[in-house]
Design an enzyme around this catalytic site. Structure first.
Site, PDB file in Angstrom:
ATOM      1  N   LYS A 118       0.808  -1.037  -0.120  1.00 57.36           N
ATOM      2  CA  LYS A 118      -0.314   0.221   0.156  1.00 57.36           C
ATOM      3  C   LYS A 118       1.190   1.322   0.597  1.00 57.36           C
ATOM      4  O   LYS A 118       2.233   1.373   0.110  1.00 57.36           O
ATOM      5  CB  LYS A 118      -0.766   0.237   1.308  1.00 57.36           C
ATOM      6  CG  LYS A 118      -2.328  -1.492   1.309  1.00 57.36           C
ATOM      7  CD  LYS A 118      -3.007  -1.331   2.324  1.00 57.36           C
ATOM      8  CE  LYS A 118      -3.792  -2.162   2.352  1.00 57.36           C
ATOM      9  NZ  LYS A 118      -5.072  -1.769   3.747  1.00 57.36           N
ATOM     10  N   TYR A 167     -12.665  -2.635  -2.978  1.00 57.87           N
ATOM     11  CA  TYR A 167     -13.078  -2.129  -1.440  1.00 57.87           C
ATOM     12  C   TYR A 167     -14.923  -2.373  -1.616  1.00 57.87           C
ATOM     13  O   TYR A 167     -15.143  -2.132  -0.550  1.00 57.87           O
ATOM     14  CB  TYR A 167     -12.777  -1.453  -0.823  1.00 57.87           C
ATOM     15  CG  TYR A 167     -10.559  -1.330  -0.334  1.00 57.87           C
ATOM     16  CD1 TYR A 167     -10.802  -2.863   0.389  1.00 57.87           C
ATOM     17  CD2 TYR A 167      -9.770  -0.864  -0.484  1.00 57.87           C
ATOM     18  CE1 TYR A 167      -9.219  -3.179   0.451  1.00 57.87           C
ATOM     19  CE2 TYR A 167      -8.694  -1.337  -0.537  1.00 57.87           C
ATOM     20  CZ  TYR A 167      -8.326  -2.062   0.484  1.00 57.87           C
ATOM     21  OH  TYR A 167      -7.209  -2.738   1.054  1.00 57.87           O
ATOM     22  N   ASN A 208      -2.245  -0.154   7.078  1.00 63.98           N
ATOM     23  CA  ASN A 208      -1.226  -1.302   7.589  1.00 63.98           C
ATOM     24  C   ASN A 208      -0.318  -1.940   6.629  1.00 63.98           C
ATOM     25  O   ASN A 208      -0.600  -3.383   6.982  1.00 63.98           O
ATOM     26  CB  ASN A 208      -2.464  -1.830   8.327  1.00 63.98           C
ATOM     27  CG  ASN A 208      -3.548  -2.007   7.407  1.00 63.98           C
ATOM     28  OD1 ASN A 208      -3.577  -1.226   6.166  1.00 63.98           O
ATOM     29  ND2 ASN A 208      -4.687  -3.088   7.754  1.00 63.98           N
ATOM     30  N   HIS A 226      -2.088  -5.861   1.552  1.00 64.81           N
ATOM     31  CA  HIS A 226      -3.563  -6.212   1.987  1.00 64.81           C
ATOM     32  C   HIS A 226      -2.772  -7.724   1.651  1.00 64.81           C
ATOM     33  O   HIS A 226      -2.165  -7.865   0.396  1.00 64.81           O
ATOM     34  CB  HIS A 226      -4.302  -5.295   0.785  1.00 64.81           C
ATOM     35  CG  HIS A 226      -5.367  -6.176  -0.055  1.00 64.81           C
ATOM     36  ND1 HIS A 226      -6.554  -6.404   0.638  1.00 64.81           N
ATOM     37  CD2 HIS A 226      -5.691  -7.202  -1.235  1.00 64.81           C
ATOM     38  CE1 HIS A 226      -7.404  -6.859   0.149  1.00 64.81           C
ATOM     39  NE2 HIS A 226      -6.699  -7.950  -0.489  1.00 64.81           N
ATOM     40  N   GLU A 281     -10.631 -11.049  -7.016  1.00 64.87           N
ATOM     41  CA  GLU A 281      -9.086  -9.383  -7.369  1.00 64.87           C
ATOM     42  C   GLU A 281      -8.193  -9.328  -7.850  1.00 64.87           C
ATOM     43  O   GLU A 281      -7.486  -8.395  -8.625  1.00 64.87           O
ATOM     44  CB  GLU A 281      -8.483  -9.571  -5.748  1.00 64.87           C
ATOM     45  CG  GLU A 281      -9.484  -9.055  -4.138  1.00 64.87           C
ATOM     46  CD  GLU A 281      -9.565  -9.258  -3.020  1.00 64.87           C
ATOM     47  OE1 GLU A 281     -10.362  -8.650  -2.108  1.00 64.87           O
ATOM     48  OE2 GLU A 281      -8.192  -9.746  -2.442  1.00 64.87           O
TER      49      GLU A 281
HETATM   50  P1  DAT Z   1      -7.664  -6.616   5.742  1.00 63.30           P
HETATM   51  O1  DAT Z   1      -6.731  -5.817   4.993  1.00 63.30           O
HETATM   52  O2  DAT Z   1      -6.914  -7.341   6.775  1.00 63.30           O
HETATM   53  O3  DAT Z   1      -8.484  -7.627   4.849  1.00 63.30           O
HETATM   54  P2  DAT Z   1     -10.809  -5.709   6.170  1.00 63.30           P
HETATM   55  O4  DAT Z   1     -10.773  -6.450   4.762  1.00 63.30           O
HETATM   56  O5  DAT Z   1     -11.440  -6.300   7.450  1.00 63.30           O
HETATM   57  O6  DAT Z   1      -8.654  -6.140   6.331  1.00 63.30           O
HETATM   58  O7  DAT Z   1     -10.850  -4.455   6.014  1.00 63.30           O
HETATM   59  C1  DAT Z   1     -10.132  -3.480   4.612  1.00 63.30           C
HETATM   60  C2  DAT Z   1      -9.125  -2.103   4.850  1.00 63.30           C
HETATM   61  O8  DAT Z   1      -9.518  -1.639   5.579  1.00 63.30           O
HETATM   62  C3  DAT Z   1      -8.428  -2.613   6.156  1.00 63.30           C
HETATM   63  O9  DAT Z   1      -6.543  -2.905   5.315  1.00 63.30           O
HETATM   64  C4  DAT Z   1      -7.925  -1.391   6.942  1.00 63.30           C
HETATM   65  C5  DAT Z   1      -8.727  -0.315   6.413  1.00 63.30           C
HETATM   66  N1  DAT Z   1     -10.483  -0.802   7.818  1.00 63.30           N
HETATM   67  C6  DAT Z   1     -10.602  -2.126   8.076  1.00 63.30           C
HETATM   68  N2  DAT Z   1     -11.922  -2.068   9.023  1.00 63.30           N
HETATM   69  C7  DAT Z   1     -11.078  -0.576   9.617  1.00 63.30           C
HETATM   70  C8  DAT Z   1     -11.733  -0.163  11.109  1.00 63.30           C
HETATM   71  N3  DAT Z   1     -12.362  -0.503  11.834  1.00 63.30           N
HETATM   72  N4  DAT Z   1     -11.101   1.236  11.130  1.00 63.30           N
HETATM   73  C9  DAT Z   1     -10.012   2.026  10.238  1.00 63.30           C
HETATM   74  N5  DAT Z   1     -10.192   1.057   9.078  1.00 63.30           N
HETATM   75  C10 DAT Z   1     -10.246   0.213   9.150  1.00 63.30           C
HETATM   76 MG    MG Z   2      -9.418  -7.553   3.536  1.00 59.68          MG
END
Ligand code: DAT
Ligand code: MG
Length: 153
Positions: free
Chosen positions: A9, A49, A112, A115, A126
């Site tokens: 990212k 997303y 973070n 992905h 994806e």
């Molecule tokens: P991951 O990236 O571990 O698959 P995810 O698919 O649940 O996580 O969410 C996609 C991204 O969205 C994640 O990397 C960071 C952001 N995100 C998820 N939950 C969040 C939250 N509660 N607050 C802020 N950003 C969040």
């Molecule tokens: Mg995810």
């Protein structure tokens, strides 16, 4: 063998961590079968997303992922989806175990670094957003028998 999509990212690119992150997946034995640098469009970001559309963090997530070029790659290996996610660590870096990419190198859920697809079905969807079939190279490696005892699905 299973395939998964990974993204390095914008924060990882800005911080010069691309090599460190790729190293961790590659050293574990996962095979790079596709890789490119792209600046994600708003449309691609919203599609990638789409499961998060409507959530409070969605606008910030789209702004972040489109803010700077990223590296997209396809990694291959036995249970690659699970292996990549384990090496990444939990979504919130403060819950990510030390030794994981997020647990070692990040602090904030909105920054973070990486992905990784969350299932084989998600991975197929994806991967097709980022790569055409011609951009994916999956000839067997000579070292594969030294990483996997036998060729597993
Ligand atoms: P991951 O990236 O571990 O698959 P995810 O698919 O649940 O996580 O969410 C996609 C991204 O969205 C994640 O990397 C960071 C952001 N995100 C998820 N939950 C969040 C939250 N509660 N607050 C802020 N950003 C969040
Ligand atoms: Mg995810």
């Amino acid at each position: 063998m299973e395939r998964t999509l990974v993204l390095i990212k914008p924060d990882a690119m800005q911080r010069g961590l691309a090599g460190e992150i790729i190293l961790r997946w590659e050293r574990r034995g996962l095979k790079i079968v596709a890789m490119k640098m792209i600046h994600m469009s708003q449309a691609l970001a919203e599609e990638h997303y789409s499961v998060h559309r409507g959530k409070t963090f969605f606008p910030g997530l789209i702004g972040y992922i489109t803010s700077y070029p990223i590296i997209a790659a396809v990694l291959e290996g036995h249970r690659a989806v699970e292996a990549v996610r384990q090496t990444m660590g939990a979504t919130d870096p403060l819950n990510a175990v030390p030794g994981s990419i997020r647990g070692d190198l990040s602090l904030d859920i909105g920054r973070n670094l990486v992905h990784g697809s969350d299932s084989a079905e998600t991975a197929a969807r994806e991967i097709s957003l980022f790569f055409s079939p011609q951009e994916i190279f999956s000839a067997p490696r000579d070292i594969d028998p030294w990483v996997f005892e036998e060729q597993k699905g």
